[in-house]
Write a protein that holds these residues in place. Structure first.
Motif, PDB file in Angstrom:
ATOM      1  N   LEU A 179      48.970  39.067  40.346  1.00 27.13           N
ATOM      2  CA  LEU A 179      47.546  38.866  39.840  1.00 27.13           C
ATOM      3  C   LEU A 179      46.913  37.911  40.806  1.00 27.13           C
ATOM      4  CD1 LEU A 179      44.907  39.857  38.365  1.00 27.13           C
ATOM      5  CD2 LEU A 179      45.673  38.443  36.678  1.00 27.13           C
ATOM      6  N   ARG A 180      47.481  36.676  40.618  1.00 26.53           N
ATOM      7  CA  ARG A 180      46.907  35.436  41.328  1.00 26.53           C
ATOM      8  C   ARG A 180      46.978  35.726  42.973  1.00 26.53           C
ATOM      9  NH1 ARG A 180      49.667  30.488  39.848  1.00 26.53           N
ATOM     10  NH2 ARG A 180      48.110  29.442  40.871  1.00 26.53           N
ATOM     11  N   GLU A 181      48.040  36.298  43.352  1.00 20.10           N
ATOM     12  CA  GLU A 181      47.983  36.530  44.763  1.00 20.10           C
ATOM     13  C   GLU A 181      46.955  37.679  45.206  1.00 20.10           C
ATOM     14  OE1 GLU A 181      51.649  38.148  47.990  1.00 20.10           O
ATOM     15  OE2 GLU A 181      52.101  37.946  45.834  1.00 20.10           O
ATOM     16  N   ARG A 182      46.962  38.565  44.373  1.00 18.15           N
ATOM     17  CA  ARG A 182      45.624  39.494  44.679  1.00 18.15           C
ATOM     18  C   ARG A 182      44.352  39.145  44.779  1.00 18.15           C
ATOM     19  NH1 ARG A 182      45.742  45.006  46.826  1.00 18.15           N
ATOM     20  NH2 ARG A 182      43.453  45.614  46.523  1.00 18.15           N
ATOM     21  N   ALA A 183      44.132  38.164  43.885  1.00 17.38           N
ATOM     22  CA  ALA A 183      42.700  37.720  43.699  1.00 17.38           C
ATOM     23  C   ALA A 183      42.577  36.500  44.867  1.00 17.38           C
ATOM     24  CB  ALA A 183      42.750  36.851  42.409  1.00 17.38           C
ATOM     25  N   ALA A 184      43.783  36.120  45.433  1.00 14.50           N
ATOM     26  CA  ALA A 184      43.676  35.203  46.583  1.00 14.50           C
ATOM     27  C   ALA A 184      42.463  33.814  46.526  1.00 14.50           C
ATOM     28  CB  ALA A 184      43.014  35.970  47.897  1.00 14.50           C
ATOM     29  N   GLY A 185      42.659  33.158  45.022  1.00  9.39           N
ATOM     30  CA  GLY A 185      41.933  32.161  44.838  1.00  9.39           C
ATOM     31  C   GLY A 185      40.470  32.460  44.524  1.00  9.39           C
ATOM     32  N   ARG A 186      40.065  33.691  44.258  1.00 11.05           N
ATOM     33  CA  ARG A 186      38.739  34.178  44.127  1.00 11.05           C
ATOM     34  C   ARG A 186      38.605  34.337  42.415  1.00 11.05           C
ATOM     35  NH1 ARG A 186      38.301  39.553  47.314  1.00 11.05           N
ATOM     36  NH2 ARG A 186      40.514  39.358  46.822  1.00 11.05           N
ATOM     37  N   SER A 187      37.526  33.804  41.689  1.00 11.01           N
ATOM     38  CA  SER A 187      37.227  34.124  40.459  1.00 11.01           C
ATOM     39  C   SER A 187      37.033  35.488  40.246  1.00 11.01           C
ATOM     40  CB  SER A 187      36.147  33.075  39.762  1.00 11.01           C
ATOM     41  OG  SER A 187      36.277  31.824  39.997  1.00 11.01           O
ATOM     42  N   LEU A 188      37.280  35.883  38.944  1.00 13.56           N
ATOM     43  CA  LEU A 188      36.853  37.297  38.688  1.00 13.56           C
ATOM     44  C   LEU A 188      35.533  37.705  38.991  1.00 13.56           C
ATOM     45  CD1 LEU A 188      38.097  39.795  37.018  1.00 13.56           C
ATOM     46  CD2 LEU A 188      36.872  39.082  34.964  1.00 13.56           C
ATOM     47  N   TRP A 189      34.563  36.859  38.786  1.00 13.12           N
ATOM     48  CA  TRP A 189      33.401  37.345  39.071  1.00 13.12           C
ATOM     49  C   TRP A 189      32.906  37.553  40.791  1.00 13.12           C
ATOM     50  CZ3 TRP A 189      34.569  33.183  36.171  1.00 13.12           C
ATOM     51  CH2 TRP A 189      34.582  31.716  36.752  1.00 13.12           C
ATOM     52  N   GLU A 190      33.988  36.712  41.427  1.00  8.19           N
ATOM     53  CA  GLU A 190      33.711  36.689  42.810  1.00  8.19           C
ATOM     54  C   GLU A 190      34.329  37.976  43.525  1.00  8.19           C
ATOM     55  OE1 GLU A 190      33.666  31.913  43.634  1.00  8.19           O
ATOM     56  OE2 GLU A 190      35.626  33.092  43.691  1.00  8.19           O
ATOM     57  N   LEU A 191      35.054  38.619  42.503  1.00  7.47           N
ATOM     58  CA  LEU A 191      35.888  39.940  43.272  1.00  7.47           C
ATOM     59  C   LEU A 191      34.763  41.061  43.385  1.00  7.47           C
ATOM     60  CD1 LEU A 191      38.713  39.685  40.910  1.00  7.47           C
ATOM     61  CD2 LEU A 191      38.820  39.074  43.452  1.00  7.47           C
ATOM     62  N   PRO A 192      35.231  41.596  44.645  1.00  8.12           N
ATOM     63  CA  PRO A 192      34.270  43.134  44.858  1.00  8.12           C
ATOM     64  C   PRO A 192      34.274  44.111  43.683  1.00  8.12           C
ATOM     65  CG  PRO A 192      36.228  42.924  46.454  1.00  8.12           C
ATOM     66  CD  PRO A 192      36.001  41.734  45.646  1.00  8.12           C
ATOM     67  N   ASP A 193      33.578  44.895  43.525  1.00  7.52           N
ATOM     68  CA  ASP A 193      33.704  46.075  42.730  1.00  7.52           C
ATOM     69  C   ASP A 193      34.934  46.917  42.781  1.00  7.52           C
ATOM     70  OD1 ASP A 193      31.208  45.018  41.627  1.00  7.52           O
ATOM     71  OD2 ASP A 193      30.074  46.708  42.471  1.00  7.52           O
ATOM     72  N   GLU A 194      35.316  46.883  44.036  1.00 11.28           N
ATOM     73  CA  GLU A 194      36.524  47.568  44.106  1.00 11.28           C
ATOM     74  C   GLU A 194      37.679  47.278  43.550  1.00 11.28           C
ATOM     75  OE1 GLU A 194      34.421  46.685  46.628  1.00 11.28           O
ATOM     76  OE2 GLU A 194      33.456  48.659  47.178  1.00 11.28           O
ATOM     77  N   GLU A 195      37.788  45.824  43.454  1.00 16.86           N
ATOM     78  CA  GLU A 195      39.093  45.363  42.700  1.00 16.86           C
ATOM     79  C   GLU A 195      39.040  46.141  41.339  1.00 16.86           C
ATOM     80  OE1 GLU A 195      41.605  43.852  43.540  1.00 16.86           O
ATOM     81  OE2 GLU A 195      41.213  43.921  45.807  1.00 16.86           O
ATOM     82  N   LEU A 196      37.975  46.386  40.630  1.00 16.77           N
ATOM     83  CA  LEU A 196      37.892  46.714  39.308  1.00 16.77           C
ATOM     84  C   LEU A 196      37.742  48.091  39.052  1.00 16.77           C
ATOM     85  CD1 LEU A 196      38.298  44.506  37.005  1.00 16.77           C
ATOM     86  CD2 LEU A 196      37.398  43.487  39.192  1.00 16.77           C
TER      87      LEU A 196
END
Length: 252
Positions: free
Chosen positions: A112-129
């Motif tokens: 999960l951390r690797e996929r997020a690549a240092g981004r917070s949940l709210w910084e992720l694009p919609d495609e990730e959810l």
């Protein structure tokens, strides 16, 4: 939260969170609620063999001091203790189940951390959810994390949130149920609802986060945790109590 008890600037900003209800929540009221969650107390009668008549003491009404204000844990034993501070003591079997679950989920958390690549949940694009991008998305990994957390999932997710406060939502049966009606087609899970709330209220949450972080108690909850606190207070019918307590503390 002493620094926000008095002299806190009043603001017209609002949070629009459908999971809390159809009406927007003013940021002032949200801050009162968080302040109340952090500092409200309750009375408890204590007795002991040496003092059978007992005496009254005041205890924190909510889990802030035992969870949010605690530093990051060092090791799984400490993780379980932190989770107990929020959700209550476990029996011996439950303690080992949570401890084992944290170990079992470690590779998933690393992915999960690797996929997020240092981004917070709210910084992720919609495609990730979204289910459209699966498998391997943050949403898919979070859904698996919740599914595999075991019979004491709230304790497990509390520990994981404390370790990864900007990425892993802390969800309980109550808050998860409250998010379900707000799922949209294509959402990977209820975590997508939290993600949408945080992105849609980015400025207001940033303001709330900054106001809470100004307190001198050492707690620096992210907007992900503040969303959880407001949702839990609402769904357990404690929001008005926390707001009243927070308002009284502000006016002292």
């Amino acid at each position: 939260m002493g620094a926000v008890t008095t002299g806190t600037p009043r603001t017209e900003a609002v949070l629009r969170l459908p999971c809390l209800g159809p009406e927007p929540l003013g940021l002032d009221r949200a801050l009162d609620a968080v302040r109340g969650y952090a500092r409200a107390t309750r009375w408890q009668r204590m007795r002991s063999p040496g003092e059978p008549e007992g005496h009254w003491i005041q205890l924190p009404a909510f889990g802030w001091a035992r969870f949010d204000a605690r530093p990051a844990a060092a090791g799984r034993d400490a993780d379980v203790l932190l989770a107990e501070g929020l959700h209550g003591r476990l029996d011996r079997a439950g303690w080992h189940e949570v401890h084992d679950a944290l170990g079992r989920l470690a590779p998933l958390t690393d992915a999960l951390r690797e996929r997020a690549a240092g981004r917070s949940l709210w910084e992720l694009p919609d495609e990730e959810l979204s289910v459209l991008g699966e498998s391997g998305t943050v949403g898919a990994l979070l859904r698996t994390l919740g599914r595999d957390a075991g019979p004491h999932a709230p304790h497990v997710l509390a520990a994981l949130h404390h370790r990864h406060p900007d990425l892993v939502p802390h969800l309980t049966r109550t808050t998860r149920r409250a998010l379900l009606p707000h799922l949209e087609e294509g959402d990977s899970g209820v975590e997508a609802v939290v993600h949408r709330d945080l992105r849609g209220n980015a400025d207001a949450f940033a303001e709330l986060e900054a106001a809470v972080a100004a307190a001198p108690d050492g707690a620096r909850p992210t907007r992900l945790r503040l969303h959880d606190v407001l949702l839990w207070l609402t769904t357990t019918l404690r929001l008005a109590h926390a707001q009243d307590a927070g308002r009284r503390l502000r006016e002292e």
